[in-house]
Design a protein around this motif. Structure first.
Motif, mmCIF file in Angstrom:
data_model
loop_
_atom_site.group_PDB
_atom_site.id
_atom_site.type_symbol
_atom_site.label_atom_id
_atom_site.label_comp_id
_atom_site.label_asym_id
_atom_site.label_seq_id
_atom_site.Cartn_x
_atom_site.Cartn_y
_atom_site.Cartn_z
ATOM 1 N N ALA A 1 -5.176 -1.378 4.384
ATOM 2 C CA ALA A 1 -4.943 0.075 4.424
ATOM 3 C C ALA A 1 -5.985 0.701 5.349
ATOM 4 C CB ALA A 1 -5.042 0.673 3.018
ATOM 5 N N THR A 2 -5.513 1.522 6.299
ATOM 6 C CA THR A 2 -6.398 2.172 7.276
ATOM 7 C C THR A 2 -6.473 3.666 6.968
ATOM 8 O OG1 THR A 2 -5.797 0.559 8.956
ATOM 9 C CG2 THR A 2 -6.834 2.596 9.720
ATOM 10 N N LEU A 3 -7.687 4.147 6.865
ATOM 11 C CA LEU A 3 -7.924 5.555 6.513
ATOM 12 C C LEU A 3 -8.764 6.194 7.618
ATOM 13 C CD1 LEU A 3 -7.590 7.707 4.284
ATOM 14 C CD2 LEU A 3 -9.791 6.947 3.385
ATOM 15 N N HIS A 4 -8.284 7.360 8.123
ATOM 16 C CA HIS A 4 -9.024 8.119 9.145
ATOM 17 C C HIS A 4 -9.747 9.276 8.480
ATOM 18 C CE1 HIS A 4 -7.159 5.975 12.503
ATOM 19 N NE2 HIS A 4 -6.035 5.993 11.759
ATOM 20 N N VAL A 5 -11.006 9.388 8.759
ATOM 21 C CA VAL A 5 -11.861 10.413 8.132
ATOM 22 C C VAL A 5 -12.481 11.256 9.238
ATOM 23 C CG1 VAL A 5 -13.833 10.832 6.624
ATOM 24 C CG2 VAL A 5 -12.324 8.885 6.182
ATOM 25 N N VAL A 6 -12.430 12.546 9.014
ATOM 26 C CA VAL A 6 -13.059 13.497 9.951
ATOM 27 C C VAL A 6 -14.200 14.156 9.214
ATOM 28 C CG1 VAL A 6 -12.750 15.564 11.345
ATOM 29 C CG2 VAL A 6 -10.929 13.863 11.210
ATOM 30 N N VAL B 1 0.858 -1.196 0.000
ATOM 31 C CA VAL B 1 0.000 0.000 0.000
ATOM 32 C C VAL B 1 0.888 1.238 0.000
ATOM 33 C CG1 VAL B 1 -1.795 1.261 1.235
ATOM 34 C CG2 VAL B 1 -1.823 -1.239 1.207
ATOM 35 N N LEU B 2 0.702 2.058 -1.040
ATOM 36 C CA LEU B 2 1.430 3.320 -1.114
ATOM 37 C C LEU B 2 0.681 4.457 -0.405
ATOM 38 C CD1 LEU B 2 2.614 3.161 -4.835
ATOM 39 C CD2 LEU B 2 3.853 2.452 -2.783
ATOM 40 N N TRP B 3 -0.619 4.418 -0.457
ATOM 41 C CA TRP B 3 -1.451 5.427 0.232
ATOM 42 C C TRP B 3 -2.705 4.774 0.732
ATOM 43 C CZ3 TRP B 3 -0.853 9.862 2.466
ATOM 44 C CH2 TRP B 3 -1.966 10.585 2.869
ATOM 45 N N PRO B 4 -3.090 4.977 1.942
ATOM 46 C CA PRO B 4 -2.383 5.714 3.000
ATOM 47 C C PRO B 4 -1.021 5.081 3.291
ATOM 48 C CG PRO B 4 -4.626 5.139 3.672
ATOM 49 C CD PRO B 4 -4.385 4.413 2.417
ATOM 50 N N ALA C 1 -0.583 2.556 9.794
ATOM 51 C CA ALA C 1 -0.825 1.367 10.617
ATOM 52 C C ALA C 1 -0.158 1.489 11.965
ATOM 53 C CB ALA C 1 -0.342 0.120 9.892
ATOM 54 N N ALA C 2 1.036 2.096 11.944
ATOM 55 C CA ALA C 2 1.713 2.292 13.233
ATOM 56 C C ALA C 2 0.977 3.294 14.085
ATOM 57 C CB ALA C 2 3.148 2.740 12.993
ATOM 58 N N GLY C 3 0.219 4.155 13.422
ATOM 59 C CA GLY C 3 -0.557 5.129 14.191
ATOM 60 C C GLY C 3 -1.610 4.505 15.049
ATOM 61 N N GLU C 4 -1.965 3.270 14.755
ATOM 62 C CA GLU C 4 -2.938 2.591 15.590
ATOM 63 C C GLU C 4 -2.415 2.444 17.016
ATOM 64 O OE1 GLU C 4 -5.950 1.677 14.746
ATOM 65 O OE2 GLU C 4 -5.776 2.485 12.735
ATOM 66 N N GLU D 1 -4.195 8.050 17.175
ATOM 67 C CA GLU D 1 -4.726 8.543 15.920
ATOM 68 C C GLU D 1 -4.294 9.955 15.645
ATOM 69 O OE1 GLU D 1 -8.859 8.130 15.993
ATOM 70 O OE2 GLU D 1 -8.875 5.953 16.116
ATOM 71 N N ALA D 2 -3.831 10.705 16.616
ATOM 72 C CA ALA D 2 -3.485 12.101 16.412
ATOM 73 C C ALA D 2 -2.350 12.260 15.444
ATOM 74 C CB ALA D 2 -3.150 12.748 17.764
ATOM 75 N N SER D 3 -1.440 11.242 15.304
ATOM 76 C CA SER D 3 -0.301 11.357 14.401
ATOM 77 C C SER D 3 -0.578 10.714 13.055
ATOM 78 C CB SER D 3 0.937 10.717 15.042
ATOM 79 O OG SER D 3 0.695 9.351 15.268
ATOM 80 N N SER D 4 -1.797 10.202 12.818
ATOM 81 C CA SER D 4 -2.123 9.526 11.570
ATOM 82 C C SER D 4 -2.707 10.530 10.588
ATOM 83 C CB SER D 4 -3.145 8.402 11.811
ATOM 84 O OG SER D 4 -2.616 7.482 12.740
ATOM 85 N N PRO D 5 -2.451 10.305 9.261
ATOM 86 C CA PRO D 5 -3.079 11.181 8.268
ATOM 87 C C PRO D 5 -4.591 10.976 8.281
ATOM 88 C CG PRO D 5 -1.926 9.380 7.201
ATOM 89 C CD PRO D 5 -1.577 9.312 8.656
ATOM 90 N N PHE D 6 -5.301 11.983 7.871
ATOM 91 C CA PHE D 6 -6.759 11.887 7.894
ATOM 92 C C PHE D 6 -7.301 12.666 6.705
ATOM 93 C CE2 PHE D 6 -5.589 15.643 10.203
ATOM 94 C CZ PHE D 6 -6.480 16.610 9.777
#
Length: 828
Positions: free
Chosen positions: A666-671, A563-566, A571-574, A578-583
């Motif tokens: 791939a894990t994606l954080h959405v706000v 996985v290139l993106w995210p 994954a390490a942000g888990e 979550e504050a350091s993970s892209p969203f």
């Protein structure tokens, strides 16, 4: 010892010498025939002549040239060391040639390397080794008493087996006044002894006489033979029988049947009664005549009693005797000529055969020498010789009835490993007779063929991750030669095209031509490579050929999607929070089908192993999002509602189509927020468990720092007091024991983040790291940090690079920690 023929000098000796020289030159020009003359009855091992020297061969050449003789009956032999010709067995001229005026033995001398044939003739000269002999021990004659003086009575002729002057006979008779010896000239130059009556006989006075007739030959020393002549005096019989001819001649064909009448002789007697009765008999004839002819004593018919063979004897001459009843005789001579019949087929003798012959022998190489002979004479003995069969050979006539078989074209063992021809000899008789002899010539191999691969280029397919030493391919080359010339070995002639400077990828077994992998192949590193395999034979010099082997590495599903993106850090942000993970920020007004993000993944494999599909496996609101099966685009499945949580977590799985399939997540954080300012408060919140863990860790380090500072302070005060007391200074130094404030807060900003690898534009925001400190933590809170600026939409979209917000914006969102740095916004 051999005797060379020499011309005797006499009157005109110079002309004779010149003639001899010219004759010698003619001999050399006509087949190089060598002639020797030896006397008969030489012992075994007697020297005939220096054959090698006369052929121009030196003693050093003899072992290589292999001088030998080709005669059928080995009368002679040649010494291999000095090349001299010697007598091999006793030679009896009379036994070999009979009554022939000349006697010689002809044969061929064979010389190899190169092969050549020289005709040789050895003349056997007569030696006076036979005494004259009479067929009877006693000759009985009856002579009437009334016969007048001057009458002659033929006597038996003696026979001498020698030839020439040794067979010329003279006769002597014992002296007697009543008889004398007279000679009568006969056809052929022979002389017939006759008893001549010198005076009238008187039976009443002497009824018988005994005389001795002696025959002496012309040899040196002379030999003689005797016969007793007994003369009986009878009453008057005054007429002797008389033959009608003194010489009877007949010509008969050979192979005449036995008991055939050859001729008939007649003698007449003028007397009457018993004195006129004539009987016929052989005179003094050799046993060879009696073996084939017989005479009827009454009729005078001469018949055959044995087979006639022209090849053994072509003429018979013998005497006959006619005797009347009164004892008077007459003699005649019979000459029977045997005519030749074509009853002998040609005889083929192989004098020399060079087999095997190398296939690179030049055209015209002599491979065999033959001798063809027909015992018949005339046209019956004239022979033509030819080769039958399709072969690269031809026949060349040589002197003395010999033939050479030579190569007519280039030989090729690979096309014909032997040359098989039939030699056919045919005479000119009527009907013609023929004979044949098969020649089998083996062709030896020469290394004239290079190995030939079954294919000029080979292709092999090997699946990656193979075991080292696995069989890749088996090449095979064939060499048409034989033996070591056709034994093929295999070598690698060139390295891998795609592995320059690296260790060889394959090896080849020298004998079998099998190619083995030297190590495991990796499709992702090397998809194909080529090597050159050389096949070399064992000839001298060796010949070789080369074939190209192209090896294609087949892909296996040994690489999971990446996985290139995210980014992988998501994954390490888990674990880190979550504050350091892209969203991604999605407005709450987004409708169904709104593009949230695109999951980008690659697979290092190829083909079906690299075909990727995307599935949604986990989401905070499963019904809110969907993922494109092949595109990886994450879109809203329905319109966003107010009831949906502000923070959404979406987990997608990427799978390839290999067997078995490999996958990655791939894990994606959405706000869910209308703007970035609304999203920031959500970003600062952290899970309680994470804050407690961070606070406990921070509290540990603060207690440790406080303990170190306290110890340092106590040590400093103690040192200062000691120094002051020693200097007796004022106690004002105790002011140093006043409370000091230490600020543990420091500026801490996240690293600048700017990402622009996606093919579409996204607003990516990274929240500053939150540092939540429990209320009871020491030291007290640091002073307030300047407010985080808030950018407008124009400022967010106005630049192409990452910029810090302007300090003029004083909008404060929440209460950031003391070490929070300025927030950067990246616009792709």
């Amino acid at each position: 010892m051999a005797v060379r023929r020499r011309q005797r000098r006499g009157p005109g000796g110079g002309r004779a010498l010149l003639a001899a020289v010219l004759l010698c030159v003619w001999w050399r020009a006509a087949g190089e025939r060598l002639r020797y003359a030896i006397p008969e009855e030489l012992g075994r091992g007697s020297l005939v002549g220096p054959l090698a020297r006369d052929l121009g061969l030196s003693a050093d050449e003899l072992p290589a040239r292999k001088l030998r003789l080709s005669e059928e009956k080995q009368y002679f032999t040649v010494n291999e060391e000095n090349g001299n010709l010697y007598v091999n067995e006793r030679l009896d001229r009379e036994e070999m040639c009979g009554e022939s005026a000349s006697c010689s033995v002809s044969f061929e001398a064979l010389v190899h390397n190169p092969l050549n044939v020289f005709p040789v003739e050895v003349s056997i000269e007569d030696v006076n080794d036979n005494s004259p002999a009479f067929s009877k021990a006693v000759l009985d004659l009856e002579i009437g008493e009334l016969i007048p003086p001057g009458a002659r009575f033929p006597l038996e002729m003696a026979r001498d087996g020698d030839a020439g002057i040794n067979s010329l006979l003279t006769y002597q008779l014992t002296r007697n006044p009543s008889f004398s010896l007279a000679m009568k000239e006969k056809p052929g130059g022979k002389k017939q002894p006759e008893l001549a009556l010198e005076r009238v006989l008187d039976r009443e006075k002497q009824s018988s006489f005994e005389l001795v007739l002696m025959a002496v030959d012309g040899g040196d020393p002379a030999r003689s033979g005797t016969v007793q002549v007994r003369v009986n005096v009878t009453d008057a019989n005054d007429n002797s029988p008389i033959f009608s001819k003194s010489l009877y001649e007949a010509r008969v064909a050979e192979n005449l049947p036995v008991e055939s009448v050859v001729l008939q002789v007649r003698a007449a007697d003028a007397d009457s009664g018993s004195n006129a009765r004539v009987s016929y008999s052989f005179g003094s004839v050799p046993d060879a005549v009696r073996a084939v002819f017989a005479i009827d004593s009454e009729s005078g018919e001469i018949r055959t009693v044995g087979p006639l063979d022209f090849e053994e004897k072509n003429k018979y001459i013998f005497g006959l005797e006619a005797t009347d009843g009164g004892g008077l005789t007459d003699h005649c001579e019979v000459q029977i000529d045997i005519t030749d019949e074509n009853d002998n087929a040609p005889e083929i003798t192989i004098l020399s055969l060079s087999s095997p012959v190398p296939e690179d022998a030049p055209v015209g190489t002599v491979v065999a020498v033959l001798k063809v002979r027909d015992r018949d004479s005339g046209e019956n003995g004239q022979v033509s010789c030819e080769l039958s069969g399709e072969a690269a050979l031809s026949m060349v006539a040589s002197s003395g009835g010999s033939y050479k078989v030579v190569t007519a074209s280039a030989l090729d063992r690979e096309q014909a490993w032997e040359q098989r021809v039939t030699v056919v000899a045919r005479d000119r008789g009527r009907p013609s007779l023929w004979s044949s002899r098969e020649l089998v010539l083996e062709v030896s191999d020469v290394n004239d063929n290079a190995p030939v691969f079954e294919e000029a280029a080979y292709s092999a397919y090997v699946a990656e991750n193979n075991a080292a030493g696995a069989l890749v391919l088996r090449v095979q080359a064939r060499d048409a030669d034989a033996g070591a010339n056709g034994r093929v070995s295999y070598w690698l002639a060139g390295g891998s095209a795609g592995a320059a400077g690296a260790a060889p990828l394959v090896s080849v077994e020298a004998r079998s031509g099998a190619l083995y992998a030297q190590r495991s192949f990796d499709y992702e590193q090397c998809r194909e490579f080529a090597v050159a395999v050389r096949a070399q034979d064992g000839g001298a010099p060796a010949r070789s050929s080369t074939a190209t082997v192209r090896v294609f590495v087949l892909d296996r599903n040994d690489n999971a999607p990446r996985v290139l993106w995210p980014a992988a850090g998501a994954a390490a942000g888990e674990a880190a929070g979550e504050a350091s993970s892209p969203f991604e920020v999605v407005p709450r007004s987004a409708e169904a089908g709104y593009l949230v993000a695109k999951v980008v993944a690659v697979d290092a494999d190829a083909g079906r192993n690299a075909w990727l599909s995307y599935e949604l496996v986990q989401a905070s609101e499963p019904a809110l999002f969907r993922v494109g099966l092949h595109s990886g685009e994450v879109r809203t499945a329905r319109a966003v509602s107010e009831r949906d949580a502000a923070k959404q977590r979406v987990v997608a799985v990427v799978k390839d189509h290999g067997q078995p399939a490999l996958s990655a997540t791939a894990t994606l954080h959405v706000v869910l927020a209308e703007s970035l300012q609304e999203a920031l408060p959500e970003l600062s919140e952290r899970p309680a468990g994470a804050e407690a863990a961070a606070a406990a860790e921070l509290q540990f380090y603060l207690v440790l720092a406080l303990a170190l500072l306290s110890a340092l302070l106590v040590l400093s005060v103690a040192l200062a007091v000691v120094a002051r007391l020693r200097r007796a200074g004022p106690p004002a130094v105790l002011r140093c024991l006043g409370a000091q404030r230490f600020s543990l807060a420091g500026a801490a900003f996240p690293a600048d983040f700017c990402e622009g690898t996606l093919p579409y534009s996204y607003n990516l925001c990274v929240p500053p790291p939150a540092r939540a400190v429990p209320e009871a933590a020491w030291p007290p809170p640091p002073p307030p940090v300047p407010a985080v600026p808030v950018l407008s939409a124009e400022e967010l979209l106005g630049g192409d690079s990452c910029e810090k917000p302007s300090p003029s914006s004083n909008v404060v969102v929440g209460e950031p920690p003391a070490d929070a740095g300025a927030l950067q916004v990246c616009k792709a």
